[in-house]
Scaffold this active site. Structure first.
Site, short mmCIF file in Angstrom:
data_model
loop_
_atom_site.label_atom_id
_atom_site.label_comp_id
_atom_site.label_asym_id
_atom_site.label_seq_id
_atom_site.Cartn_x
_atom_site.Cartn_y
_atom_site.Cartn_z
N THR A 1 0.69 -1.09 -0.09
CA THR A 1 -0.11 0.04 -0.14
C THR A 1 0.96 1.22 -0.11
OG1 THR A 1 -1.97 -1.00 1.12
CG2 THR A 1 -1.88 1.32 1.23
N HIS B 1 1.69 1.88 -3.42
CA HIS B 1 0.40 2.38 -4.14
C HIS B 1 0.30 3.95 -3.66
CE1 HIS B 1 -1.06 -1.16 -6.12
NE2 HIS B 1 -0.78 -1.77 -5.06
#
Length: 334
Positions: A39, A42
């Site tokens: 994450t 991302h």
């Protein structure tokens, strides 16, 4: 203090930040260690929303250094793990008992400063005391493991379920260890990477396969997509036996699309189940780590400096072993 700061998509840097203070309702944590997660990547590339200027790091544990006004349930000196997800407690989803779907959600290391720094201040409600004897370094796995626990809750496993896991990073290996702890006798680990497949065997997989091998006649009752790659979706779906379930766990890009055959779902009475973060499961995750059912030593990989963590987040430098992490307090090293 030096911290890993997300400035904007494509720009992450190590920067000087003042040590925060514990405001009313908050605790100041001296960070022992923080994990790095897909994450974070991302957020760095703009495919997952993060607030510009925040310190990254949503997988962290440490010791309470100070408490703000009104904090009573944790004291200075308490070793804690942080649940990064902060719900509003008042929207329709929160009132329905689904705080992970809160429409006003905030998150440590995503919308507010996180733990890739020596100190972080967080709302006290997010700080969970560690079980006695659990190292804060091992406890950085509490947050990702809480997500895995919630995901497996969602599929309501029965004994004897034949399971396969596509993607053998940290989440996939945790899935395998949890499936083993639940008594499942058929656990298949699937990955392109030979070292990941070997790790899956050590974690409890009964069989390992490449993705190509898994396309040739594999049949399971539960297919877990833990890679976040759209190329794994169709093979996982096609491997389902009648009455089977596909668990979508890996985080794909927002623009990814996949091919689905509704007639196959109808004829075989299949289910697709999704899972998002880990509401109210952190205590169970920490208990699994304390008991050794999920072996932190098997999962913790490279110890990085903040500069190396910056490279990792930006997908630069060498490929790192899961779980890459940063140690801020050497006194907790084994």
């Amino acid at each position: 203090m030096r911290a890993l700061v997300y400035e904007r998509p494509g720009e992450v840097r190590v920067a000087d930040r003042p040590v925060p203070e514990a405001k009313p309702g908050e605790v100041l944590i001296k960070v022992a260690a923080a994990g790095l997660c897909g994450t974070d990547r991302h957020i760095a590339d703009g495919s997952y929303h993060g607030t510009p200027g925040i310190v990254l790091g949503h997988e962290l544990a440490g010791v309470v250094e100070a408490v703000g006004e009104g904090v009573a349930h944790v004291a200075v000196g308490t070793a804690v793990c942080v649940d990064p997800n902060l719900a509003c407690h008042s929207c329709a989803q929160c009132r329905a008992g689904r705080p992970n779907l809160c429409v006003n959600a905030q998150a440590v290391g995503v919308t507010r400063d996180g733990g890739l720094a020596p100190y972080v201040a967080v709302p006290a409600e997010l700080a969970t005391p560690l079980p006695s004897g659990l190292s804060p370094v091992h406890a950085i796995l509490g947050e990702p493991l809480s997500c895995v626990v919630h995901a497996l809750d969602r599929v309501n496993l029965q004994l004897g379920t034949r399971a396969a896991v596509w993607g053998l990073g940290t989440a996939g290996i945790m899935m395998i260890q949890c499936l083993k702890a639940m008594g499942q006798e058929t656990i298949v680990g699937i990955s392109h990477h030979a070292d990941h497949r070997e790790l899956a065997l050590r974690a409890g997989a009964t069989r390992i396969m490449t993705q190509e091998e898994a396309m040739d006649g594999l049949e399971v009752d539960l297919a877990i997509e833990a890679s976040g790659s759209k190329t794994a979706f169709e093979p996982a779906f096609n491997a389902l036996a009648p009455g089977g379930k596909l668990l979508l766990y890996g985080v794909m890009n927002p623009w990814d699309t996949v091919t689905l055959k509704p007639e196959t779902m109808f004829r075989k009475e299949l289910q697709i189940v999704a899972s998002y973060v880990g509401p109210k499961t952190l205590d169970r995750a920490l208990a699994l780590l304390k008991s050794g059912a999920v072996d932190a030593r098997l999962l913790l990989g490279d110890r990085l400096t903040l500069e190396e963590a910056c490279q990792w987040v930006l997908k630069q430098g060498p490929r790192r072993k899961a779980k890459a992490h940063v140690i801020f307090d050497d006194s907790f090293l084994d």
